[in-house]
Design a protein around this motif. Sequence first.
Motif, PDB file in Angstrom:
ATOM      1  N   MET A 296     -20.479 -29.206  29.257  1.00 33.84           N
ATOM      2  CA  MET A 296     -20.821 -28.156  30.232  1.00 33.84           C
ATOM      3  C   MET A 296     -19.739 -28.041  31.292  1.00 33.84           C
ATOM      4  O   MET A 296     -19.302 -26.940  31.633  1.00 33.84           O
ATOM      5  CB  MET A 296     -22.182 -28.451  30.867  1.00 33.84           C
ATOM      6  CG  MET A 296     -23.360 -28.344  29.919  1.00 33.84           C
ATOM      7  SD  MET A 296     -23.675 -26.662  29.377  1.00 33.84           S
ATOM      8  CE  MET A 296     -24.318 -25.948  30.888  1.00 33.84           C
TER       9      MET A 296
ATOM     10  N   PHE B 131     -22.028 -28.749  36.901  1.00 32.97           N
ATOM     11  CA  PHE B 131     -23.125 -29.363  36.144  1.00 32.97           C
ATOM     12  C   PHE B 131     -23.137 -30.854  36.466  1.00 32.97           C
ATOM     13  O   PHE B 131     -22.119 -31.539  36.378  1.00 32.97           O
ATOM     14  CB  PHE B 131     -22.934 -29.144  34.640  1.00 32.97           C
ATOM     15  CG  PHE B 131     -24.127 -29.542  33.830  1.00 32.97           C
ATOM     16  CD1 PHE B 131     -25.169 -28.651  33.621  1.00 32.97           C
ATOM     17  CD2 PHE B 131     -24.229 -30.812  33.288  1.00 32.97           C
ATOM     18  CE1 PHE B 131     -26.284 -29.013  32.884  1.00 32.97           C
ATOM     19  CE2 PHE B 131     -25.333 -31.186  32.553  1.00 32.97           C
ATOM     20  CZ  PHE B 131     -26.364 -30.285  32.347  1.00 32.97           C
TER      21      PHE B 131
ATOM     22  N   TRP C 115     -27.393 -27.168  39.937  1.00 41.36           N
ATOM     23  CA  TRP C 115     -26.155 -26.497  39.566  1.00 41.36           C
ATOM     24  C   TRP C 115     -26.440 -25.022  39.401  1.00 41.36           C
ATOM     25  O   TRP C 115     -27.575 -24.612  39.218  1.00 41.36           O
ATOM     26  CB  TRP C 115     -25.553 -27.118  38.311  1.00 41.36           C
ATOM     27  CG  TRP C 115     -26.435 -27.051  37.100  1.00 41.36           C
ATOM     28  CD1 TRP C 115     -27.568 -27.779  36.860  1.00 41.36           C
ATOM     29  CD2 TRP C 115     -26.278 -26.197  35.963  1.00 41.36           C
ATOM     30  NE1 TRP C 115     -28.115 -27.432  35.649  1.00 41.36           N
ATOM     31  CE2 TRP C 115     -27.343 -26.470  35.068  1.00 41.36           C
ATOM     32  CE3 TRP C 115     -25.335 -25.247  35.608  1.00 41.36           C
ATOM     33  CZ2 TRP C 115     -27.480 -25.809  33.860  1.00 41.36           C
ATOM     34  CZ3 TRP C 115     -25.481 -24.597  34.389  1.00 41.36           C
ATOM     35  CH2 TRP C 115     -26.538 -24.895  33.532  1.00 41.36           C
TER      36      TRP C 115
ATOM     37  N   GLN D 219     -26.808 -21.959  37.501  1.00 34.77           N
ATOM     38  CA  GLN D 219     -27.018 -21.554  36.117  1.00 34.77           C
ATOM     39  C   GLN D 219     -26.761 -20.074  35.892  1.00 34.77           C
ATOM     40  O   GLN D 219     -26.774 -19.606  34.767  1.00 34.77           O
ATOM     41  CB  GLN D 219     -28.452 -21.879  35.699  1.00 34.77           C
ATOM     42  CG  GLN D 219     -28.780 -23.342  35.804  1.00 34.77           C
ATOM     43  CD  GLN D 219     -30.230 -23.618  35.472  1.00 34.77           C
ATOM     44  OE1 GLN D 219     -30.815 -22.978  34.624  1.00 34.77           O
ATOM     45  NE2 GLN D 219     -30.807 -24.597  36.155  1.00 34.77           N
TER      46      GLN D 219
ATOM     47  N   ALA E 256     -21.312 -20.638  33.514  1.00 32.66           N
ATOM     48  CA  ALA E 256     -22.454 -21.481  33.163  1.00 32.66           C
ATOM     49  C   ALA E 256     -23.141 -20.960  31.905  1.00 32.66           C
ATOM     50  O   ALA E 256     -23.500 -21.728  31.014  1.00 32.66           O
ATOM     51  CB  ALA E 256     -23.439 -21.539  34.326  1.00 32.66           C
TER      52      ALA E 256
END
Length: 176
Positions: free
Chosen positions: A126, A134, A147, A149, A154
């Motif tokens: 990630m 992440f 984090w 998203q 992402a």
Amino acid sequence: MALASTGCGGDEGESDIPTAASGGATTRSAGSDAQGGGDDVAAYVRAQRAYVKCLRENGVDAPDPDDKGTIDFGDNRALKKDAKFQAATEKCADLLAAVPESIEKDNQSKLTDEQIKVKQRYAKCMQENGAADFPDPGPDGLGQGDWDQSSAGAKRAIRICGPIVGVPESAGPGKG
């Protein structure tokens, strides 16, 4: 939502957390350090009690939450079809609080060494593929922190790295 509930006692360790039924009687402190939750658990229990009180005010016979805020609604399938329950949960939705991380961690089963390695591989993937923020998993393999998203990076990372944790690259159409 279907977890065990316990009765409320008001003996030696009383606090200012009211029960939903009494609107003011005290119960054992849900936020003591001995229970590992602190103030976040106490606040969560207070929020759950307010939610139960709201449900009751809207015609649902809801049980008190236990000392960690869990409410045992019994057979969820029957409740989901109950129009009175559905209406009450909609009216009371703004009272629902997020489950504190300390309680979530307590409810998760311990990961095997292989599962922890998978979580570590996923986090690294990630981070290298667009989700630099992440979080690395802790020694127990569980995530540590929030984090973003919603960023394009992402979303790309989720698509690329999903197969590591069993999420297909492109999910097919849902059934139903």
